[in-house]
Design a protein around this motif. Structure first.
Motif, mmCIF file in Angstrom:
data_model
loop_
_atom_site.group_PDB
_atom_site.id
_atom_site.type_symbol
_atom_site.label_atom_id
_atom_site.label_comp_id
_atom_site.label_asym_id
_atom_site.label_seq_id
_atom_site.Cartn_x
_atom_site.Cartn_y
_atom_site.Cartn_z
ATOM 1 N N ASN A 142 0.908 -1.217 0.068
ATOM 2 C CA ASN A 142 -0.172 -0.208 0.057
ATOM 3 C C ASN A 142 0.856 1.346 0.150
ATOM 4 O O ASN A 142 1.843 1.381 0.871
ATOM 5 N N THR A 143 0.596 2.145 -0.782
ATOM 6 C CA THR A 143 1.241 3.532 -0.972
ATOM 7 C C THR A 143 0.355 4.711 -0.815
ATOM 8 O O THR A 143 -0.714 4.643 -1.572
ATOM 9 N N THR A 144 0.667 5.468 0.107
ATOM 10 C CA THR A 144 -0.239 6.664 0.278
ATOM 11 C C THR A 144 0.453 7.822 0.078
ATOM 12 O O THR A 144 1.818 7.890 0.628
ATOM 13 N N PHE B 269 12.155 1.877 -6.058
ATOM 14 C CA PHE B 269 11.086 2.945 -6.004
ATOM 15 C C PHE B 269 11.040 3.685 -7.296
ATOM 16 O O PHE B 269 12.137 3.871 -7.898
ATOM 17 N N ARG C 24 6.904 5.725 -5.157
ATOM 18 C CA ARG C 24 6.132 4.225 -4.994
ATOM 19 C C ARG C 24 7.242 3.051 -4.991
ATOM 20 O O ARG C 24 7.945 2.857 -5.785
ATOM 21 N N LEU C 25 6.980 2.298 -3.957
ATOM 22 C CA LEU C 25 7.714 1.137 -3.798
ATOM 23 C C LEU C 25 7.269 0.048 -5.086
ATOM 24 O O LEU C 25 6.215 -0.147 -5.217
ATOM 25 N N ASN D 162 4.888 3.801 2.231
ATOM 26 C CA ASN D 162 4.954 2.432 1.783
ATOM 27 C C ASN D 162 5.014 1.355 2.608
ATOM 28 O O ASN D 162 5.711 1.492 3.641
ATOM 29 N N ARG E 241 9.265 3.785 4.404
ATOM 30 C CA ARG E 241 8.861 2.299 4.159
ATOM 31 C C ARG E 241 8.618 1.609 5.347
ATOM 32 O O ARG E 241 9.560 1.801 6.372
ATOM 33 N N VAL F 70 5.394 10.241 1.218
ATOM 34 C CA VAL F 70 5.029 9.027 0.645
ATOM 35 C C VAL F 70 5.374 7.744 1.304
ATOM 36 O O VAL F 70 6.284 7.625 1.822
ATOM 37 N N ILE G 104 10.370 9.749 1.599
ATOM 38 C CA ILE G 104 9.940 8.677 1.049
ATOM 39 C C ILE G 104 10.043 7.558 2.126
ATOM 40 O O ILE G 104 11.200 7.333 2.710
#
Length: 400
Positions: free
Chosen positions: A33-35, A349, A354-355, A47, A276, A45, A274
């Motif tokens: 899921n990426t928001t 990414f 986005r991963l 992930n 994670r 961002v 970014i």
């Protein structure tokens, strides 16, 4: 355009705010899921979950199976750098023999050019090489120049740089960030990454991103002074502050204690962070002992009982670092070398953060870096006989 990034308060604020989520046990396989959200003008961002699995399929391994009396082109004296060029060419910089050897993706030797010397097409040293635009650039700090060669090894000219300098090839190297764009480290009153392309300098420059002094999880470097000597001993398994320039005059940087990468530009404004989510892992006794080995060996060798060391010992963090290194490929992907007990992984990414996927990391020789070129990746490996090999891999989606 001259760029002076400042320290990273926005990065640390974002990572500290999200740190409690790093051990979330509800992260299941297949739930990537990426928001995106924006706070104070900074895009965050996030992930979480498990990305699609990819694999690195071996394409070719260039190197000798054993030492022979008759030297062959794939028997290297010592490889410092590699570059992937057009038409499936693999350029290998042999720093010991001071020449460039060119191979195909089938492992066949195509040509060799260069030799020791100071004239056109000759080398005093070869720290780094990169294919930029329509030519191969070679970094020779001993002679203070960047050499330019054609695909066939023809000498095209040179660009002057600071001479008579030395350092690790992992730091003093080219950073390719586009098909016709790279950065190099320029030494002077302060460290700068200077942009260049096939025609010359681009006019872009990036300063080192400075990290705040009081970082969470920081393991201080031990400094010792004794009668007749002194030494500095960083813990080699501790979290690192890593960074990599990128196209468009931006810098990617991370404090490895958190899985968070900041993208900064201009006077240090943070454009995006970014993140994670991964579970934390303790530092194993084996990893901690390996990181302390140089200090322990020196203490025994120089009898540090009479030395003045500050601090006297390392402070051990409550968890392991997440990030070993970061890289930006020529197609704009961010690659993160992720530290995991089960084995390091490379996660990648897109430009927006986005991963996209992950693969088990492949080993590479110390003081070298992997090279990313489209769907291909190349590494330098040293075997048990201390022989260097160049391995080329192709990135492929599992199940396709």
């Amino acid at each position: 355009m001259r760029i002076h990034p400042r320290s990273l308060p926005t990065l640390l604020a974002a990572t500290l705010a999200g740190a409690c989520a790093e051990g979330d046990p509800n992260t299941d396989a297949g739930d990537l899921n990426t928001t995106f959200d924006t706070v104070g003008g900074v895009i965050r961002v996030a992930n979480s979950g498990t990305p699609p699995e990819w694999e690195l399929t071996p394409v070719v391994s260039i190197g000798p199976k054993s030492v022979t009396e008759e030297e062959t082109p794939d028997e290297f004296g010592g490889v410092t750098a590699i570059a992937l060029g057009p038409e499936g060419t693999v350029f290998v910089a042999d720093a010991v023999n001071r020449e460039i050897r060119v191979f195909g993706l089938d492992g066949s030797h195509i040509r060799t050019f260069g030799r020791a010397g100071e004239g056109p097409g000759e080398f005093g040293s070869i720290y780094s090489i990169a294919w930029v635009g329509d030519r191969l650039l070679t970094y020779d700090p001993s002679l203070g120049r960047i050499g330019e060669f054609s695909l066939t090894g023809e000498w095209l000219g040179q660009r002057r740089t600071a001479g008579s300098v030395s350092g690790s090839p992992t730091f003093m190297r080219f950073f390719p960030v586009g098909p016709d764009e790279a950065f190099r480290l320029a030494l002077g009153g302060r460290f700068l990454w200077v942009g260049l392309d096939s025609r010359g300098d681009t006019g872009d420059s990036l300063s080192l991103v400075s990290a705040p002094e009081d970082l969470p999880g920081l393991v201080e470097t031990i400094r010792c002074e004794w009668d007749g000597g002194s030494g500095f001993y960083p813990h080699t398994s501790a979290a690192k502050h890593v960074q990599h320039p990128a196209s468009g005059g931006v810098m990617y940087s991370a404090w490895g204690y958190f899985y968070s990468v900041a993208v900064t530009r201009g006077d240090g404004d943070t454009l995006r962070v970014i993140e994670r989510t991964l579970p934390t892992e303790p530092i194993s006794d084996e990893r901690w002992a390996a990181g302390s080995a140089e200090f322990e060996q020196s203490r025994e060798r120089f009898q540090f009982s009479d030395a003045d060391c500050n601090p006297r010992s390392y402070n051990r963090p409550d968890r392991s670092s997440f990030i070993n290194e970061i890289f930006v490929s020529t197609d704009g992907k961010l690659w993160v070398d992720v530290i995991r007990d089960a084995g390091n992984r490379w996660e990648f990414f897109d430009r927006e953060g986005r991963l996209l996927g992950g693969v088990p990391a492949v080993p590479y020789k110390e003081r070298t870096v992997p090279v990313f070129h489209g769907d291909y990746l190349a590494t330098i490996r040293r075997d048990d006989l201390d022989l260097d090999h160049v391995d080329v891999w192709r990135l492929e989606r599992v199940g396709r």
